[in-house]
Design a protein around this motif. Structure first.
Motif, PDB file in Angstrom:
ATOM      1  N   ASN A 141      32.096  73.004  -3.451  1.00 42.42           N
ATOM      2  CA  ASN A 141      31.210  73.931  -2.759  1.00 42.42           C
ATOM      3  C   ASN A 141      31.992  75.158  -2.313  1.00 42.42           C
ATOM      4  O   ASN A 141      33.138  75.066  -1.877  1.00 42.42           O
ATOM      5  N   GLY A 142      31.371  76.322  -2.431  1.00 41.98           N
ATOM      6  CA  GLY A 142      32.042  77.540  -1.998  1.00 41.98           C
ATOM      7  C   GLY A 142      31.584  78.743  -2.796  1.00 41.98           C
ATOM      8  O   GLY A 142      30.556  78.718  -3.479  1.00 41.98           O
ATOM      9  N   ILE A 143      32.362  79.814  -2.710  1.00 47.04           N
ATOM     10  CA  ILE A 143      32.031  81.090  -3.341  1.00 47.04           C
ATOM     11  C   ILE A 143      32.864  81.264  -4.608  1.00 47.04           C
ATOM     12  O   ILE A 143      34.067  80.989  -4.625  1.00 47.04           O
ATOM     13  N   TYR A 144      32.215  81.744  -5.660  1.00 53.38           N
ATOM     14  CA  TYR A 144      32.883  82.050  -6.923  1.00 53.38           C
ATOM     15  C   TYR A 144      32.426  83.426  -7.408  1.00 53.38           C
ATOM     16  O   TYR A 144      31.338  83.895  -7.049  1.00 53.38           O
ATOM     17  N   TYR A 145      33.257  84.027  -8.230  1.00 51.38           N
ATOM     18  CA  TYR A 145      32.954  85.353  -8.766  1.00 51.38           C
ATOM     19  C   TYR A 145      32.818  85.260 -10.284  1.00 51.38           C
ATOM     20  O   TYR A 145      33.569  84.532 -10.941  1.00 51.38           O
ATOM     21  N   TYR A 146      31.837  85.980 -10.822  1.00 49.69           N
ATOM     22  CA  TYR A 146      31.648  85.944 -12.272  1.00 49.69           C
ATOM     23  C   TYR A 146      31.828  87.335 -12.859  1.00 49.69           C
ATOM     24  O   TYR A 146      31.623  88.361 -12.190  1.00 49.69           O
ATOM     25  N   ASN A 147      32.217  87.360 -14.115  1.00 50.90           N
ATOM     26  CA  ASN A 147      32.270  88.593 -14.890  1.00 50.90           C
ATOM     27  C   ASN A 147      31.635  88.293 -16.247  1.00 50.90           C
ATOM     28  O   ASN A 147      32.086  87.399 -16.968  1.00 50.90           O
ATOM     29  N   PHE A 148      30.559  89.003 -16.548  1.00 48.52           N
ATOM     30  CA  PHE A 148      29.906  88.864 -17.846  1.00 48.52           C
ATOM     31  C   PHE A 148      30.343  90.028 -18.705  1.00 48.52           C
ATOM     32  O   PHE A 148      30.074  91.186 -18.401  1.00 48.52           O
ATOM     33  N   ASP A 149      31.064  89.690 -19.793  1.00 52.36           N
ATOM     34  CA  ASP A 149      31.669  90.712 -20.644  1.00 52.36           C
ATOM     35  C   ASP A 149      30.902  90.795 -21.954  1.00 52.36           C
ATOM     36  O   ASP A 149      30.909  89.857 -22.751  1.00 52.36           O
ATOM     37  N   ALA A 150      30.219  91.912 -22.187  1.00 51.85           N
ATOM     38  CA  ALA A 150      29.470  92.144 -23.418  1.00 51.85           C
ATOM     39  C   ALA A 150      29.476  93.653 -23.675  1.00 51.85           C
ATOM     40  O   ALA A 150      30.417  94.343 -23.284  1.00 51.85           O
ATOM     41  N   ASP A 151      28.425  94.146 -24.323  1.00 52.74           N
ATOM     42  CA  ASP A 151      28.363  95.592 -24.516  1.00 52.74           C
ATOM     43  C   ASP A 151      28.289  96.319 -23.175  1.00 52.74           C
ATOM     44  O   ASP A 151      28.735  97.444 -23.028  1.00 52.74           O
ATOM     45  N   LYS A 152      27.723  95.623 -22.189  1.00 52.65           N
ATOM     46  CA  LYS A 152      27.762  96.070 -20.797  1.00 52.65           C
ATOM     47  C   LYS A 152      28.387  94.960 -19.970  1.00 52.65           C
ATOM     48  O   LYS A 152      28.166  93.781 -20.240  1.00 52.65           O
ATOM     49  N   SER A 153      29.153  95.317 -18.960  1.00 57.49           N
ATOM     50  CA  SER A 153      29.778  94.307 -18.104  1.00 57.49           C
ATOM     51  C   SER A 153      29.020  94.223 -16.791  1.00 57.49           C
ATOM     52  O   SER A 153      28.565  95.241 -16.241  1.00 57.49           O
ATOM     53  N   PHE A 154      28.901  92.975 -16.284  1.00 54.25           N
ATOM     54  CA  PHE A 154      28.255  92.742 -15.012  1.00 54.25           C
ATOM     55  C   PHE A 154      29.146  91.823 -14.184  1.00 54.25           C
ATOM     56  O   PHE A 154      29.715  90.859 -14.713  1.00 54.25           O
ATOM     57  N   GLN A 155      29.292  92.142 -12.894  1.00 52.20           N
ATOM     58  CA  GLN A 155      30.084  91.323 -11.984  1.00 52.20           C
ATOM     59  C   GLN A 155      29.225  90.926 -10.788  1.00 52.20           C
ATOM     60  O   GLN A 155      28.269  91.614 -10.445  1.00 52.20           O
ATOM     61  N   GLY A 156      29.611  89.829 -10.168  1.00 54.63           N
ATOM     62  CA  GLY A 156      28.882  89.426  -8.977  1.00 54.63           C
ATOM     63  C   GLY A 156      29.470  88.172  -8.363  1.00 54.63           C
ATOM     64  O   GLY A 156      30.537  87.689  -8.770  1.00 54.63           O
ATOM     65  N   LYS A 157      28.762  87.627  -7.389  1.00 52.18           N
ATOM     66  CA  LYS A 157      29.209  86.464  -6.632  1.00 52.18           C
ATOM     67  C   LYS A 157      28.135  85.392  -6.699  1.00 52.18           C
ATOM     68  O   LYS A 157      26.937  85.692  -6.622  1.00 52.18           O
ATOM     69  N   ILE A 158      28.554  84.148  -6.861  1.00 51.79           N
ATOM     70  CA  ILE A 158      27.610  83.037  -6.772  1.00 51.79           C
ATOM     71  C   ILE A 158      28.092  82.073  -5.704  1.00 51.79           C
ATOM     72  O   ILE A 158      29.287  82.050  -5.365  1.00 51.79           O
ATOM     73  N   ILE A 159      27.185  81.291  -5.186  1.00 53.30           N
ATOM     74  CA  ILE A 159      27.497  80.301  -4.161  1.00 53.30           C
ATOM     75  C   ILE A 159      27.142  78.918  -4.698  1.00 53.30           C
ATOM     76  O   ILE A 159      26.006  78.673  -5.115  1.00 53.30           O
ATOM     77  N   LYS A 160      28.142  78.041  -4.719  1.00 50.96           N
ATOM     78  CA  LYS A 160      27.918  76.640  -5.092  1.00 50.96           C
ATOM     79  C   LYS A 160      27.701  75.850  -3.803  1.00 50.96           C
ATOM     80  O   LYS A 160      28.540  75.876  -2.903  1.00 50.96           O
ATOM     81  N   LYS A 161      26.557  75.185  -3.704  1.00 53.74           N
ATOM     82  CA  LYS A 161      26.269  74.444  -2.471  1.00 53.74           C
ATOM     83  C   LYS A 161      26.161  72.958  -2.745  1.00 53.74           C
ATOM     84  O   LYS A 161      26.040  72.522  -3.889  1.00 53.74           O
TER      85      LYS A 161
END
Length: 538
Positions: A518-538
Motif C-alpha cells: 500500500n502506498g503511492i506510486y508514480y507512472y510514466n506512459f511512454d508512447a507518441d505522447k508521454s503521460f505522467q502521474g501518481k496512483i495510490i495502492k490501497k
C-alpha cells in the motif's frame, strides 16, 4: 428535627426547578409543508435551488420553515426565552426554569424536549459534583503567477499554486465563514480587493441579532485572510476570487450550547443563500457549566446539535470544512464537535515541513472513523490582523480555512462535481490515503492530483483521452487509451526505483498491482505522447 429536614429537602428541590436551564424543544410536524414544497422560492433562493438541482438533491420537509404558530405559542409561554431556531431540526433553542420548560410538554405539537444539561435527560450522564458556573476560558480552534510572500509555503504544500497558475482561484463559488467576528475586514488593506469587487455579499451577527458583522472579535478576520486576503508579495489567499458570507456565531464572552444553535442557524442561512462551502474554525466540547459539556463518547458523528447541523448542510450539497481543534497536548486530545460530524471535512494542522503540529486535536472519532480527514499548514500560518499587518499565527483555525479556500478553488475548476465528489477527491489525493493516522488522517492533499483525477473521470466519460482508473486502486489499474494507441507503462516507487513495466494497448490496457505494498506510486506512459502521474495502492 425530621420535620425541619423534610422542609429543607423541599427548598432544595424547588431551587432546582427554579434554576435557569437551556434546552431544545422539538415539534412533531410542519402542517403547511405541502404548500411550501409546492413553492420552493418561499423557502430558498434560486441559487440554492440551482445547487440542489445540479447535484440531484430533492427538496424535503427539512427545508420547510418551522410552523409560525408553534413559535408564537412558545414565545408567549410563561418564562420562556427563545434563543435560536432550526428548521432542519424543527426545533427551538429555549432558556427558562425547569418548571417553565417542562410545562411546554403539554403543548400538543411538542414531541420532545432535550436539555443541554445531560443529567436532566432520560438516561443522561450523572450531573457533575459541582454545577457551579466556571470562569470563561475561551479557546477558538484557532497561468497567472502570484507573488505569495509568506503564504507561499501554505499554498504550495497543497499544490494550490498549480491551480492558481491555471487561473482557478475560486471564481463562481461562495464560501460562508462561521466565526467570532470580523473586525477590520471593511477597512484593512488585505481585504480591499474583496470590498472593491463586492465579493463580501452579506452576513449576520447571530449573538447580537443584527447585521453588524464587522465587530465583536478578530478571529474571523485572520481566518478570512487565509482564503480571500491579498497583499502582493506578502499574502495571497487560497480562494481570492470566491465570494463570501460572514456569519458571527461565536460569543467570546461565554461558552454555552446556544453557540451550537447559532452555528446551525448560520449553516441554514448559508444553504438559503446558495453557499457552496462552509468554513468553521470553531469547536465545542467544554462549556462554562460543566453539566452542559460534551465528552469524547459524544463524538460519534451525529449526536450533538452542531454535528447534526453539519451533516444536514452536507446533505444539501455544501462542502463543510471544520477545524479539528487545538487540544492535542491536553488531557483530552481528541476532536470536538462539529469536527466529529460524518459530513464534515475535518482539518488538522501541520508545520511548514508537513510534520504533525502537536497542538492539533487527534482522532479517531469515538466510533472509530478517520479524523481528522486531512491536514494543512496550521503552525505559523501567514494571516492578516485587523489593522492589515501580515503576521503569523498558529492553530487549526488556519489550517481549516486554508483548505476550505482550496476546496472552493478546486471546485471552481470542475464546477459540475457534487459536494460528495469534491470531498472524495480531496481525501483520495492525500499522501497518507492508504495508511491514515490518528494525527494527520489521510495526510496532506495534492490538489493538482485531485484535479487530474477528476479530469480523468470526465475524459473517460467523454471517451477521448488518456487516463488511469480506478485511482486509488486495490488490485488492478487500467489505462484509458485512444483508439489504436499503445506504449509502455513504467511504474516507480517513491524512491524513484522502477518496479514494474509493461506494454499496453487499447485492447490490453490493465496492470495487476495486488502484490504491491500500500502506498503511492508514480507512472510514466511512454508512447507518441508521454503521460505522467501518481496512483495510490490501497
Amino acid at each position: 428535627m425530621k420535620k425541619f429536614y423534610f422542609i429543607l429537602l423541599l427548598v432544595v428541590a424547588n431551587f432546582g426547578y427554579s434554576q435557569i436551564e437551556d434546552a431544545w424543544v422539538y415539534f412533531s410536524n410542519k402542517p403547511n409543508s405541502a404548500t411550501f414544497l409546492a413553492n420552493p422560492l418561499t423557502m430558498l433562493t434560486q441559487r440554492s435551488l440551482d445547487r440542489r438541482a445540479a447535484q440531484n438533491i430533492p427538496l424535503d420537509i427539512t427545508d420547510v420553515p418551522i410552523e409560525q404558530t408553534y413559535i408564537d405559542q412558545v414565545t408567549n409561554a410563561n418564562g420562556i426565552i427563545i434563543m435560536a431556531s432550526s428548521k432542519w431540526m424543527n426545533a427551538l433553542h429555549i432558556r427558562g426554569t425547569l418548571t417553565d420548560i417542562q410545562a411546554l410538554s403539554s403543548l400538543p405539537f411538542v414531541s420532545t424536549i432535550k436539555y443541554a444539561n445531560h443529567s436532566l435527560n432520560p438516561g443522561g450522564r450523572i450531573a457533575q459534583k459541582s454545577s457551579e458556573i466556571r470562569p470563561v476560558n475561551k479557546q477558538l480552534d484557532t497561468q497567472t503567477t502570484y507573488n505569495y510572500g509568506g503564504s507561499q509555503n501554505q499554498i504550495e504544500m497543497l499544490n494550490g499554486h498549480l491551480l492558481h497558475q491555471q487561473n482557478y482561484t475560486g471564481q463562481g463559488k461562495i464560501i460562508a465563514v462561521l466565526d467570532s467576528g470580523f473586525i477590520g475586514v471593511n477597512t484593512a488593506a488585505p481585504f480591499q480587493n474583496l470590498i472593491t469587487n463586492n465579493q463580501i455579499i452579506n452576513g449576520y451577527n447571530f449573538p447580537d441579532r443584527n447585521f453588524n458583522y464587522y465587530t465583536r472579535h478578530n478571529h474571523g478576520t485572520m481566518v478570512l485572510s487565509t482564503m480571500g486576503g491579498f497583499v502582493d508579495g506578502q499574502l495571497v489567499g487560497t480562494a481570492p476570487s470566491s465570494r463570501y458570507y460572514l456569519f458571527i456565531t461565536e460569543d467570546v464572552n461565554s461558552e454555552n450550547p446556544v453557540e451550537e444553535s447559532y452555528w446551525v442557524e448560520a449553516a441554514e442561512l448559508a444553504d438559503y443563500y446558495g453557499a457552496d462551502v462552509i468554513n468553521s474554525s470553531l469547536g465545542y466540547s467544554v462549556y462554562d457549566n460543566p453539566n452542559y459539556s460534551h465528552q469524547y463518547d459524544d463524538m460519534i458523528g451525529n449526536k450533538t446539535f452542531a454535528s447534526k447541523g453539519a451533516n444536514m448542510a452536507f446533505s444539501k450539497g455544501i462542502v463543510v470544512v471544520v477545524s479539528a481543534g487545538n487540544s492535542g497536548t491536553t488531557g483530552e486530545p481528541h476532536i470536538s464537535t462539529p469536527a466529529d460530524a460524518i459530513g464534515a471535512l475535518t482539518i488538522g494542522a501541520v508545520d511548514s515541513a508537513e510534520a504533525y503540529a502537536t497542538f492539533s486535536s487527534i482522532g479517531p472519532s469515538y466510533d472509530n472513523r478517520v479524523k481528522p480527514d486531512v491536514c494543512a499548514k496550521g503552525l505559523n500560518a501567514t494571516v492578516s490582523n485587523t489593522s492589515g499587518t501580515i503576521i503569523t499565527a498558529s492553530g487549526t483555525s488556519f489550517s481549516g480555512p486554508i483548505l476550505a479556500g482550496m476546496a472552493a478553488t478546486f471546485w471552481s475548476a470542475i464546477p459540475n462535481l457534487t459536494a460528495q465528489q469534491v470531498v472524495n477527491y480531496i481525501r483520495q489525493s492525500a499522501d497518507l490515503y492508504a495508511t491514515p493516522t490518528i494525527y494527520k488522517g489521510y495526510g496532506i492533499p495534492d490538489f493538482q492530483l485531485a484535479l487530474n483525477s477528476a479530469l480523468s473521470l470526465e475524459e473517460i466519460n467523454n471517451d477521448n483521452a488518456f487516463s488511469v482508473y480506478p485511482n486509488p486502486a486495490e488490485n488492478q489499474i487500467s489505462f484509458h487509451l485512444q483508439y489504436n494507441q499503445k506504449g509502455t507503462v513504467y511504474l516507480y516507487n517513491t524512491l524513484g526505483q522502477n518496479i514494474l513495466s509493461k506494454e499496453i494497448s487499447s485492447e490490453n490496457n490493465s496492470i495487476d498491482i495486488q502484490n504491491l505494498s500500500n502506498g503511492i506510486y508514480y507512472y510514466n506512459f511512454d508512447a507518441d505522447k508521454s503521460f505522467q502521474g501518481k496512483i495510490i495502492k490501497k
